[in-house]
Design an enzyme around this catalytic site. Structure first.
Site, mmCIF file in Angstrom:
data_model
loop_
_atom_site.group_PDB
_atom_site.id
_atom_site.type_symbol
_atom_site.label_atom_id
_atom_site.label_comp_id
_atom_site.label_asym_id
_atom_site.label_seq_id
_atom_site.Cartn_x
_atom_site.Cartn_y
_atom_site.Cartn_z
ATOM 1 N N GLY A 48 12.562 -17.190 4.076
ATOM 2 C CA GLY A 48 11.468 -16.441 4.872
ATOM 3 C C GLY A 48 10.958 -16.814 6.012
ATOM 4 N N TYR A 53 3.879 -16.540 7.604
ATOM 5 C CA TYR A 53 3.453 -17.898 7.379
ATOM 6 C C TYR A 53 4.972 -18.618 7.283
ATOM 7 C CZ TYR A 53 -1.375 -17.639 6.124
ATOM 8 O OH TYR A 53 -2.681 -17.559 6.206
ATOM 9 N N ALA A 140 8.163 -12.573 0.899
ATOM 10 C CA ALA A 140 7.348 -11.387 0.631
ATOM 11 C C ALA A 140 8.226 -10.199 0.719
ATOM 12 C CB ALA A 140 6.228 -11.168 1.625
ATOM 13 N N TYR A 225 -1.765 -16.427 -2.362
ATOM 14 C CA TYR A 225 -3.108 -16.143 -2.021
ATOM 15 C C TYR A 225 -4.095 -15.981 -3.114
ATOM 16 C CZ TYR A 225 -7.083 -13.669 0.080
ATOM 17 O OH TYR A 225 -8.650 -13.384 0.244
ATOM 18 N N TYR A 235 -6.003 -8.144 -5.925
ATOM 19 C CA TYR A 235 -4.953 -9.288 -5.520
ATOM 20 C C TYR A 235 -5.077 -10.399 -6.933
ATOM 21 C CZ TYR A 235 -1.933 -11.942 -2.796
ATOM 22 O OH TYR A 235 -0.566 -12.574 -2.496
ATOM 23 N N LYS A 244 1.794 -14.329 -8.683
ATOM 24 C CA LYS A 244 1.654 -15.694 -8.119
ATOM 25 C C LYS A 244 1.144 -16.586 -8.870
ATOM 26 C CE LYS A 244 1.992 -14.539 -3.714
ATOM 27 N NZ LYS A 244 3.274 -15.154 -3.009
ATOM 28 N N VAL A 274 -3.554 -11.020 8.923
ATOM 29 C CA VAL A 274 -2.593 -9.963 9.076
ATOM 30 C C VAL A 274 -1.370 -10.245 9.396
ATOM 31 C CG1 VAL A 274 -2.314 -7.902 10.509
ATOM 32 C CG2 VAL A 274 -4.506 -9.168 10.359
ATOM 33 N N THR A 275 -0.478 -9.800 8.327
ATOM 34 C CA THR A 275 0.990 -9.666 8.542
ATOM 35 C C THR A 275 1.533 -8.618 8.099
ATOM 36 O OG1 THR A 275 1.360 -10.795 6.342
ATOM 37 C CG2 THR A 275 0.917 -12.444 7.921
HETATM 38 P P1 NAD Z 1 5.935 -11.612 5.853
HETATM 39 O O1 NAD Z 1 6.010 -10.074 5.606
HETATM 40 O O2 NAD Z 1 5.343 -11.776 7.348
HETATM 41 O O3 NAD Z 1 7.125 -12.512 5.814
HETATM 42 C C1 NAD Z 1 7.980 -12.400 4.741
HETATM 43 C C2 NAD Z 1 9.291 -13.132 5.146
HETATM 44 O O4 NAD Z 1 10.224 -12.924 4.046
HETATM 45 C C3 NAD Z 1 10.131 -12.763 6.478
HETATM 46 O O5 NAD Z 1 10.760 -13.650 7.073
HETATM 47 C C4 NAD Z 1 11.314 -11.819 5.808
HETATM 48 O O6 NAD Z 1 12.551 -11.681 6.612
HETATM 49 C C5 NAD Z 1 11.470 -12.452 4.450
HETATM 50 N N1 NAD Z 1 12.118 -11.460 3.395
HETATM 51 C C6 NAD Z 1 11.583 -10.463 2.664
HETATM 52 N N2 NAD Z 1 12.599 -10.067 1.842
HETATM 53 C C7 NAD Z 1 13.809 -10.969 2.037
HETATM 54 C C8 NAD Z 1 15.002 -10.911 1.298
HETATM 55 N N3 NAD Z 1 15.412 -10.145 0.375
HETATM 56 N N4 NAD Z 1 15.746 -12.146 1.750
HETATM 57 C C9 NAD Z 1 15.574 -12.930 2.803
HETATM 58 N N5 NAD Z 1 14.319 -12.779 3.491
HETATM 59 C C10 NAD Z 1 13.586 -11.985 3.104
HETATM 60 O O7 NAD Z 1 4.899 -12.151 4.854
HETATM 61 P P2 NAD Z 1 3.810 -13.375 4.697
HETATM 62 O O8 NAD Z 1 2.427 -12.770 4.807
HETATM 63 O O9 NAD Z 1 3.994 -14.356 5.845
HETATM 64 O O10 NAD Z 1 4.213 -13.977 3.449
HETATM 65 C C11 NAD Z 1 4.906 -15.284 3.284
HETATM 66 C C12 NAD Z 1 4.257 -15.840 1.879
HETATM 67 O O11 NAD Z 1 2.880 -16.146 1.999
HETATM 68 C C13 NAD Z 1 4.190 -14.715 0.734
HETATM 69 O O12 NAD Z 1 4.454 -15.379 -0.586
HETATM 70 C C14 NAD Z 1 2.847 -14.193 0.571
HETATM 71 O O13 NAD Z 1 2.196 -13.738 -0.730
HETATM 72 C C15 NAD Z 1 2.041 -15.530 1.011
HETATM 73 N N6 NAD Z 1 0.665 -15.316 1.631
HETATM 74 C C16 NAD Z 1 0.166 -14.618 2.593
HETATM 75 C C17 NAD Z 1 -0.981 -14.330 2.959
HETATM 76 C C18 NAD Z 1 -1.394 -13.304 3.784
HETATM 77 O O14 NAD Z 1 -2.716 -13.126 4.017
HETATM 78 N N7 NAD Z 1 -0.708 -12.765 4.693
HETATM 79 C C19 NAD Z 1 -1.988 -15.210 2.447
HETATM 80 C C20 NAD Z 1 -1.484 -16.222 1.460
HETATM 81 C C21 NAD Z 1 -0.188 -16.265 1.139
#
Ligand code: NAD
Length: 393
Positions: A48, A53, A140, A225, A235, A244, A274-275
């Site tokens: 990912g 992140y 994600a 999260y 959440y 989670k 924000v993502t």
């Molecule tokens: P994001 O949408 O920016 O990134 C998701 C990544 O997963 C991308 O690189 C995408 O290409 C990859 N991906 C998705 N499906 C895929 C698949 N089938 N095969 C290969 N790659 C795949 O998301 P993010 O917000 O950076 O989330 C990443 C992690 O961080 C998640 O577990 C999320 O729950 C966690 N998180 C996010 C937040 C937030 O506020 N955004 C806070 C805490 C934790």
């Protein structure tokens, strides 16, 4: 082509290659401005790796510690008529910058949940790197195909137990309104756990371990999260929270299965930002616009890259890193502490359509949202014709 944002609901359907490259450059500049200790990862696998992140983790590994990085992502390449996805452009820009510094960087674009992509990854590690000493799990995704049965599971973003009525912000229509969210049934909860729980993280680690491509004392972390009362109904205590929770189980299972290698597996809890993933969750855009306001006033605001540099420096590679009672690394204290939450709660109770722009950091939220897709960056001329075709090498 001249590329302007095409926002549809909570997503932007196109991306700007020059803006995405700028986003990667800005993150690299931040990492390079920090004097990180020499002790850090050497060969890193980021599952990912292309946005949010995961991208920040890859940039920190490479530009903070000089690590070789292998990334897995699921992104669309551009063609003459349609731009690529932001993650595609980010990855291309990352490769270019890493290679310019003489750092190994390769990426596999495909479904990380599949065994085929896991095998391709193992083959590439054997060919190029030998062994990995850090695995970041940052997927994600709204769905997952089970590699054993071929069944497709879908995740749902719903409360658990009872219906929940709350305020939300519609990014597209710029409207604060009430939503009533019906509770998930047992099947929806189970499917969400299948997609976003720990099963695939465990499967990755198990296959990497069996193939002999993990080094002794290898570290791995998956991101979560946790949040607080305001976000728990949608959440922490909702379908996604149930998934989670399963990461905590998986962390223990990984350490037990790979105990002969002394693999260290921890879940890391990060702050809300924000993502692309968080924009899709009801309530989060409103909550995030309000915490941006509070945390910027407090001087504690951080983006993905600041959170991840902190995680590497103060937890993953610190001498005796603090963990919570579930052995998790907590980087979310700046958001979840009582004083900050109390300020957000005051704003939350007051916020309505009429005062939203005044009470929240609407401008900050909006520009971060556009930045995800390479738009609204200072120093990028969005009137200029750009070639949407970009390749990785
Ligand atoms: P994001 O949408 O920016 O990134 C998701 C990544 O997963 C991308 O690189 C995408 O290409 C990859 N991906 C998705 N499906 C895929 C698949 N089938 N095969 C290969 N790659 C795949 O998301 P993010 O917000 O950076 O989330 C990443 C992690 O961080 C998640 O577990 C999320 O729950 C966690 N998180 C996010 C937040 C937030 O506020 N955004 C806070 C805490 C934790």
């Amino acid at each position: 082509m001249v590329i302007k944002p095409k926002v549809r609901g909570f997503i932007c359907t196109n991306a700007h290659p020059v803006g995405c490259a700028k986003s990667v450059e800005n993150q690299i500049a931040y990492v390079e401005s920090q004097s990180l200790e020499q002790t850090g990862p050497k060969n890193v696998l980021v599952i990912g790796c292309s946005t949010g992140y995961g991208l920040a983790s890859r940039i920190t590994s490479a530009f903070g510690y000089g690590a070789n990085t292998l990334g897995i992502c699921f992104e669309k390449a551009p063609n003459e008529r349609k731009t690529g996805t932001a993650g595609f452009y980010n990855t291309a820009a990352f490769h270019e910058q890493a290679q310019a510094k003489g750092l190994y960087a390769k990426s596999i674009n495909g479904d990380a949940f599949s065994d085929e992509i896991k095998q391709q990854t193992i083959d590439l590690i054997k060919q190029d790197l030998g062994q990995i000493d850090l695995v970041i799990y940052s997927l994600a995704s709204p769905r997952r195909t089970d590699p054993e049965t071929g069944e497709v599971y879908k995740s749902t973003l719903k409360p658990v137990g009872s219906a929940y009525t709350t305020k939300t912000y519609d990014t597209d229509k710029d409207m604060v309104h009430e939503v009533n969210l019906e509770p998930a049934n047992e099947d929806e909860i189970a499917q969400t756990v299948k997609v976003m729980g720990g099963e695939d993280w465990e499967r990755w680690m198990s296959q990497l371990g069996a193939a002999g491509v993990l080094s002794e004392n290898c570290k791995t972390t998956a991101y979560t999260y946790i949040g607080k009362e305001l976000t728990w109904p949608i959440y922490g205590q909702a379908t996604i929270g149930k998934a989670k929770e399963d990461l905590d189980r998986a962390a223990k299972a990984i350490m037990s299965e790979l105990s002969s290698l002394a693999v260290q597996a921890n879940v890391s809890s990060l702050k809300a930002l924000v993502t692309q993933a968080s924009s899709a969750i009801p309530v989060m855009p409103l909550y995030i616009s309000l915490i941006y306001k509070v945390m910027k006033q407090e001087g504690t605001h951080q983006g993905c890259i600041e959170q991840i540099v902190g995680l590497f420096d103060q937890r993953l590679y610190a001498a005796s890193p603090p963990t919570d009672d579930m052995n998790r690394y907590r980087m979310d204290g700046i958001e979840t502490n009582e004083a900050t939450q109390a300020k957000i709660k005051v704003l939350w109770d007051k916020v309505s359509q009429d005062n939203f722009h005044e009470l929240s950091d609407y401008a900050g939220y909006h520009s971060d949202f556009l930045n995800l897709f390479g738009f609204a960056f200072e120093g990028v001329d969005y009137e200029v014709d750009v070639d949407p075709i970009v390749h990785w090498s």
